[in-house]
Design a protein around this motif. Structure first.
Motif, short mmCIF file in Angstrom:
data_model
loop_
_atom_site.label_atom_id
_atom_site.label_comp_id
_atom_site.label_asym_id
_atom_site.label_seq_id
_atom_site.Cartn_x
_atom_site.Cartn_y
_atom_site.Cartn_z
N ALA A 181 0.88 -1.17 0.00
CA ALA A 181 0.00 0.00 0.00
C ALA A 181 0.92 1.21 0.00
O ALA A 181 1.64 1.44 0.97
N VAL A 207 -5.67 3.06 1.73
CA VAL A 207 -5.12 2.13 0.75
C VAL A 207 -4.88 0.77 1.41
O VAL A 207 -5.30 -0.28 0.90
N THR A 208 -4.23 0.79 2.58
CA THR A 208 -3.96 -0.48 3.29
C THR A 208 -5.27 -1.21 3.59
O THR A 208 -5.40 -2.41 3.34
N ILE A 211 -6.95 -2.69 0.46
CA ILE A 211 -6.25 -3.85 -0.10
C ILE A 211 -6.48 -5.07 0.79
O ILE A 211 -6.79 -6.16 0.29
N THR A 263 -5.97 -0.40 -7.73
CA THR A 263 -5.82 -0.25 -6.28
C THR A 263 -6.29 1.15 -5.88
O THR A 263 -6.32 2.07 -6.69
#
Ligand SMILES: C=C(O[C@@H]1C=C(C(=O)O)C=C[C@H]1O)C(=O)O
Length: 355
Positions: A181, A207-208, A211, A263
């Motif tokens: 990420a 983002v982390t 994902i 992503t």
């Protein structure tokens, strides 16, 4: 093989409009080249044949590829050489700045309405070259960014693309995988230490989280590392590594790619709402920018796929550089413009002697 012979082969291929890929993985000195012997357009939906894959932002299950079979395969060790980075300036275009900052403001307004947390917006920047020189491009792209996936892709169907991506989409080795990420951007601090704000941490956390959530269904084990600073040329990012074991039965490579791509680092979150905004408002076709690319090998059950960032397309004497940034509710339009200007430096450094 010496470099002069390799470069003459690449130039010859390019002049004959035959497809080729030259790439170097992060932290490696070895450049691999596949020089396709004819101009066939190869595509793949299985990602099984040993090849280099090139997929667009609008990936729908089919990617371009250059297979090693039917190509001359060259492995070349780059001599160690450190090229100095010289800041290159591009004229600031007030009309483009006004357009981009308006786009950022619209993204912030959209986020404030509540159905989307983060949107990644981007822009193309054209740069005129005095003359295009493939040999110079090769030398600079392969030397400047040792921690990136550096590549030159050419196919008469897609044109010539080159880039140095800092961002892993997925590495697989059997059922083990690693992804990352990456978000938040600052210029690299001279003392080597970057301080990150709550806004940057928040943006990276989106983002982390996105994902790890998306990977839940297809993984048997999932681990999240501490967040660190990752240098990528002249800019630095916040980075968290996500590793684990894929479920053997369900997680084929194309499936994993469709789960991960695009992503939140290049599209936003929730994905569909962010993508709708991009499609309606960004005003150009991203094509292969923010797609993904890299080598796959079924026999060794390994893949090294990257997000196509810090890249450009070159046609005749014009290079189109692509840059973007993640927008959240606390973004400031002027700063976002500056961020894209900083990111332009990565490819401008490569082009410097051609400008
Ligand atoms: C979209 C780009 O970069 C992405 C966006 C980042 C950000 O918003 O800070 C950081 C790294 C990348 O994931 C780009 O370089 O064009």
């Amino acid at each position: 093989m010496d470099q002069a012979l390799l470069l003459s082969k690449l130039n010859d291929h390019y002049n004959r409009t035959l497809p080729f890929i030259a790439f170097k993985l992060p932290y490696s000195d070895i450049v691999f080249c596949y020089l396709q012997k004819d101009a066939t357009v190869h595509t793949t939906t299985t990602f099984k044949e040993e090849s280099f894959i090139f997929a667009p932002f609008a990936f729908n299950g089919t990617a371009h590829c250059i297979p090693s079979e039917g190509s001359e395969v060259i492995k070349y060790e780059m001599p160690k050489e450190i090229l100095k980075q010289i800041p290159v300036s591009v004229k600031e275009d007030p009309t483009e700045k006004a357009r981009y900052t308006k786009l950022v403001t619209e993204a912030i307004d959209k986020i404030k309405t509540g159905n989307v947390h983060k949107i990644v917006v981007s822009r193309p920047q054209e740069v005129r070259l005095k003359t295009f020189d493939l040999s110079l491009l090769f030398e600079r792209i392969m030397h400047l960014y040792p921690t990136a996936l550096s590549y030159i892709w050419y196919h008469p169907e897609t044109g010539l693309w080159s880039g140095a991506s800092p961002e892993v989409l997925i590495y697989t080795e059997g059922t083990s995988f690693t992804t990352m990420a990456l978000a938040g951007t600052q210029k690299v601090n001279k003392n080597g230490i970057n301080h990150w704000s709550a806004k940057e941490h928040e943006e990276q956390q989106f983002v982390t989280d996105a994902i790890t959530t998306s990977l839940q269904k297809i993984t048997a084990v999932l681990k999240v590392s501490k967040t660190t600073t990752h240098r990528a040329g002249t800019v630095a990012h916040l980075r968290t590594d996500i590793t684990g074991i894929l479920k053997n039965s369900t997680a084929t490579l194309p499936k994993v790619c469709s789960v991960l791509h695009p992503t939140p680092a290049v599209c936003g979150t929730p994905r569909d709402n962010a993508r709708n905004f991009i499609q309606n408002k960004e005003g150009y076709d991203r094509s292969f920018y923010t797609g993904f690319l890299g080598p796959v090998c079924e026999q060794e059950k390994s893949s090294n796929l990257f997000v196509n960032l810090r890249c450009m397309k070159i046609a005749d004497d014009v290079a189109t550089l692509y840059v973007g940034g993640g927008i959240t509710r606390s973004s400031v339009a002027e700063h976002e413009w500056e961020e894209t200007r900083n990111k332009l430096q990565t490819m401008l450094q490569v082009l410097a002697p051609m400008l």
